[in-house]
Design a protein around this motif. Structure first.
Motif, short mmCIF file in Angstrom:
data_model
loop_
_atom_site.label_atom_id
_atom_site.label_comp_id
_atom_site.label_asym_id
_atom_site.label_seq_id
_atom_site.Cartn_x
_atom_site.Cartn_y
_atom_site.Cartn_z
N ILE A 154 0.80 -1.23 0.00
CA ILE A 154 0.00 0.00 0.00
C ILE A 154 0.83 1.28 0.00
CG2 ILE A 154 -0.23 0.26 2.50
CD1 ILE A 154 -2.98 0.70 -0.23
N ASP A 155 2.10 1.20 0.45
CA ASP A 155 2.95 2.40 0.44
C ASP A 155 3.45 2.74 -0.96
OD1 ASP A 155 4.54 0.08 0.47
OD2 ASP A 155 6.27 1.20 1.20
N LEU A 156 3.15 1.86 -1.94
CA LEU A 156 3.60 2.08 -3.32
C LEU A 156 2.45 2.23 -4.31
CD1 LEU A 156 6.36 -0.70 -3.53
CD2 LEU A 156 6.76 1.75 -3.30
N CYS A 157 1.23 2.03 -3.85
CA CYS A 157 0.14 1.92 -4.82
C CYS A 157 -1.21 2.39 -4.30
CB CYS A 157 0.01 0.46 -5.26
SG CYS A 157 -0.52 -0.62 -3.89
N THR A 158 -2.17 2.32 -5.19
CA THR A 158 -3.58 2.48 -4.82
C THR A 158 -4.27 1.18 -5.21
OG1 THR A 158 -4.07 3.48 -6.97
CG2 THR A 158 -3.63 4.98 -5.15
N ILE A 159 -5.39 0.90 -4.57
CA ILE A 159 -6.11 -0.35 -4.84
C ILE A 159 -7.13 -0.12 -5.95
CG2 ILE A 159 -7.58 -2.16 -3.87
CD1 ILE A 159 -6.40 -1.43 -1.11
N GLU A 160 -6.91 -0.78 -7.07
CA GLU A 160 -7.85 -0.67 -8.19
C GLU A 160 -9.04 -1.59 -7.98
OE1 GLU A 160 -7.76 -2.33 -12.65
OE2 GLU A 160 -6.34 -0.69 -12.35
N LEU A 161 -8.77 -2.78 -7.45
CA LEU A 161 -9.83 -3.75 -7.19
C LEU A 161 -9.58 -4.40 -5.84
CD1 LEU A 161 -12.32 -5.34 -8.27
CD2 LEU A 161 -10.71 -7.01 -9.18
N ALA A 162 -10.51 -4.19 -4.91
CA ALA A 162 -10.38 -4.80 -3.58
C ALA A 162 -10.67 -6.29 -3.69
CB ALA A 162 -11.34 -4.13 -2.61
N ALA A 163 -10.39 -7.03 -2.62
CA ALA A 163 -10.56 -8.48 -2.62
C ALA A 163 -11.91 -8.90 -3.19
CB ALA A 163 -10.41 -9.00 -1.19
N LYS A 164 -11.85 -9.77 -4.20
CA LYS A 164 -13.06 -10.21 -4.89
C LYS A 164 -12.89 -11.66 -5.35
CE LYS A 164 -15.65 -9.34 -9.16
NZ LYS A 164 -15.69 -8.54 -10.41
N MET A 165 -13.93 -12.45 -5.19
CA MET A 165 -13.88 -13.84 -5.65
C MET A 165 -14.08 -13.87 -7.16
SD MET A 165 -13.14 -15.81 -3.17
CE MET A 165 -13.42 -17.41 -3.99
N GLU A 166 -13.25 -14.68 -7.81
CA GLU A 166 -13.32 -14.87 -9.26
C GLU A 166 -13.21 -16.37 -9.49
OE1 GLU A 166 -10.06 -13.70 -12.16
OE2 GLU A 166 -11.47 -12.03 -12.44
N GLY A 167 -14.36 -17.04 -9.57
CA GLY A 167 -14.35 -18.51 -9.63
C GLY A 167 -13.87 -19.07 -8.30
N ARG A 168 -12.82 -19.89 -8.33
CA ARG A 168 -12.25 -20.46 -7.10
C ARG A 168 -11.07 -19.62 -6.59
NH1 ARG A 168 -13.55 -25.65 -5.68
NH2 ARG A 168 -11.52 -25.90 -4.65
N ASN A 169 -10.85 -18.48 -7.19
CA ASN A 169 -9.75 -17.62 -6.79
C ASN A 169 -10.25 -16.32 -6.15
OD1 ASN A 169 -8.05 -19.50 -8.02
ND2 ASN A 169 -8.02 -18.37 -9.95
N MET A 170 -9.42 -15.73 -5.32
CA MET A 170 -9.70 -14.42 -4.75
C MET A 170 -8.62 -13.47 -5.28
SD MET A 170 -9.81 -13.18 -0.76
CE MET A 170 -11.20 -14.23 -0.35
N ILE A 171 -9.03 -12.34 -5.82
CA ILE A 171 -8.05 -11.44 -6.44
C ILE A 171 -8.16 -10.01 -5.92
CG2 ILE A 171 -8.09 -12.79 -8.58
CD1 ILE A 171 -9.70 -10.45 -9.83
N SER A 172 -7.04 -9.31 -6.06
CA SER A 172 -6.98 -7.86 -5.83
C SER A 172 -6.04 -7.30 -6.88
CB SER A 172 -6.45 -7.53 -4.43
OG SER A 172 -7.49 -7.49 -3.49
N ILE A 173 -6.29 -6.08 -7.31
CA ILE A 173 -5.42 -5.44 -8.31
C ILE A 173 -4.90 -4.12 -7.75
CG2 ILE A 173 -5.27 -4.44 -10.62
CD1 ILE A 173 -7.36 -6.44 -11.54
N PHE A 174 -3.60 -3.93 -7.88
CA PHE A 174 -2.93 -2.74 -7.35
C PHE A 174 -2.31 -1.93 -8.49
CE2 PHE A 174 -2.72 -6.32 -4.43
CZ PHE A 174 -3.31 -5.80 -3.29
N VAL A 175 -2.45 -0.62 -8.40
CA VAL A 175 -1.92 0.28 -9.43
C VAL A 175 -0.82 1.15 -8.83
CG1 VAL A 175 -2.49 2.11 -11.08
CG2 VAL A 175 -4.18 0.36 -10.53
N PRO A 176 0.33 1.26 -9.51
CA PRO A 176 1.43 2.07 -8.96
C PRO A 176 1.03 3.53 -8.78
CG PRO A 176 1.86 1.48 -11.26
CD PRO A 176 0.70 0.66 -10.81
N ASP A 177 1.45 4.11 -7.66
CA ASP A 177 1.20 5.51 -7.37
C ASP A 177 2.56 6.23 -7.44
OD1 ASP A 177 1.04 7.99 -5.81
OD2 ASP A 177 -0.94 7.30 -5.17
N LYS A 178 2.74 7.08 -8.44
CA LYS A 178 4.04 7.71 -8.68
C LYS A 178 4.54 8.52 -7.49
CE LYS A 178 3.71 7.99 -13.72
NZ LYS A 178 3.69 8.89 -14.91
N LEU A 179 3.64 9.25 -6.83
CA LEU A 179 4.05 10.08 -5.70
C LEU A 179 4.51 9.21 -4.52
CD1 LEU A 179 1.33 12.90 -5.69
CD2 LEU A 179 3.72 13.05 -6.44
#
Length: 211
Positions: A154-179
């Motif tokens: 979290i000190d390097l990014c923002t959360i694009e997608l919080a924890a979410k079930m996708e089939g039998r997987n749980m995913i999160s997506i993080f986007v780099p924050d330049k600042l």
């Protein structure tokens, strides 16, 4: 090189030579020196005398600004700079990090370090918790692993997608924050500098003691 060879409108909409519409223009010569305001016909005569083109470089100015130059060379240099700028642009990719509810600390830290490097490089990161077999009955354990990963990034990014079930997987997506990344790199550089200075002081003390 001059108007005799280039009577048609240029592809990038830059007006040159007889395409220039304003009756009076501000002229810059081929050495980059201002000549002053003159009629297009006089400026064209000056350009043709030097076997060069009259190129409108600031069409919205009052009057428009035109420069005497080799348009072919100008267009080539402009294209070259655009290609170089494109090469320097980073294409953001989506890098996936796969974990399991039972991922041990060593494996977790190894993958966390890779995820941090991806973010610093400018790529998005997809953290995937893969549930195998009966692990799907312990979604809470997968959530804990994903929470740890989020805390470590979290000190390097923002959360694009919080924890979410996708089939039998749980995913999160993080986007780099330049600042954020800039601040982290600045802090790392500062700590590295302090460490080097500390080692230097210790070496000096050891040398003094030996005497």
């Amino acid at each position: 090189m001059n108007s005799k060879f280039r009577p048609q409108q240029t592809r990038d909409d830059t007006r040159i030579n007889t395409e220039i519409r304003s009756p009076r223009i501000r002229v810059i010569d081929d050495n980059g020196e201002p000549v002053g305001i003159m009629t297009v016909s006089d400026a064209l005569a000056r350009a043709e005398a030097a076997s060069l083109d009259l190129v409108e470089i600031a069409p919205t100015a009052d009057p428009p600004v035109c420069r005497i130059m080799d348009y072919g060379k100008f267009k080539y240099e402009k294209s070259k700079k655009a290609k170089e700028a494109k090469k320097k642009q980073h294409v953001m990719h989506l890098k996936e990090i796969k974990l399991h509810p039972g991922t041990d600390d060593h494996d977790f830290n190894f993958k966390l370090e890779h995820a941090r490097k991806f973010l610093i490089k400018g790529d998005r990161v997809k953290a995937t918790i893969v549930f195998r077999g009966r692990e799907i009955t312990h979604i809470d354990l997968g959530q804990e692993v994903l929470n740890r990963m989020t805390a470590g990034l979290i000190d390097l990014c923002t959360i694009e997608l919080a924890a979410k079930m996708e089939g039998r997987n749980m995913i999160s997506i993080f986007v780099p924050d330049k600042l954020k990344i800039k601040e982290v790199l600045k802090k790392m550089e500062s700590e590295k500098k302090k460490l080097i200075e500390g080692d230097f002081v210790e070496d000096v003390v050891d040398t003094d003691d030996s005497e």
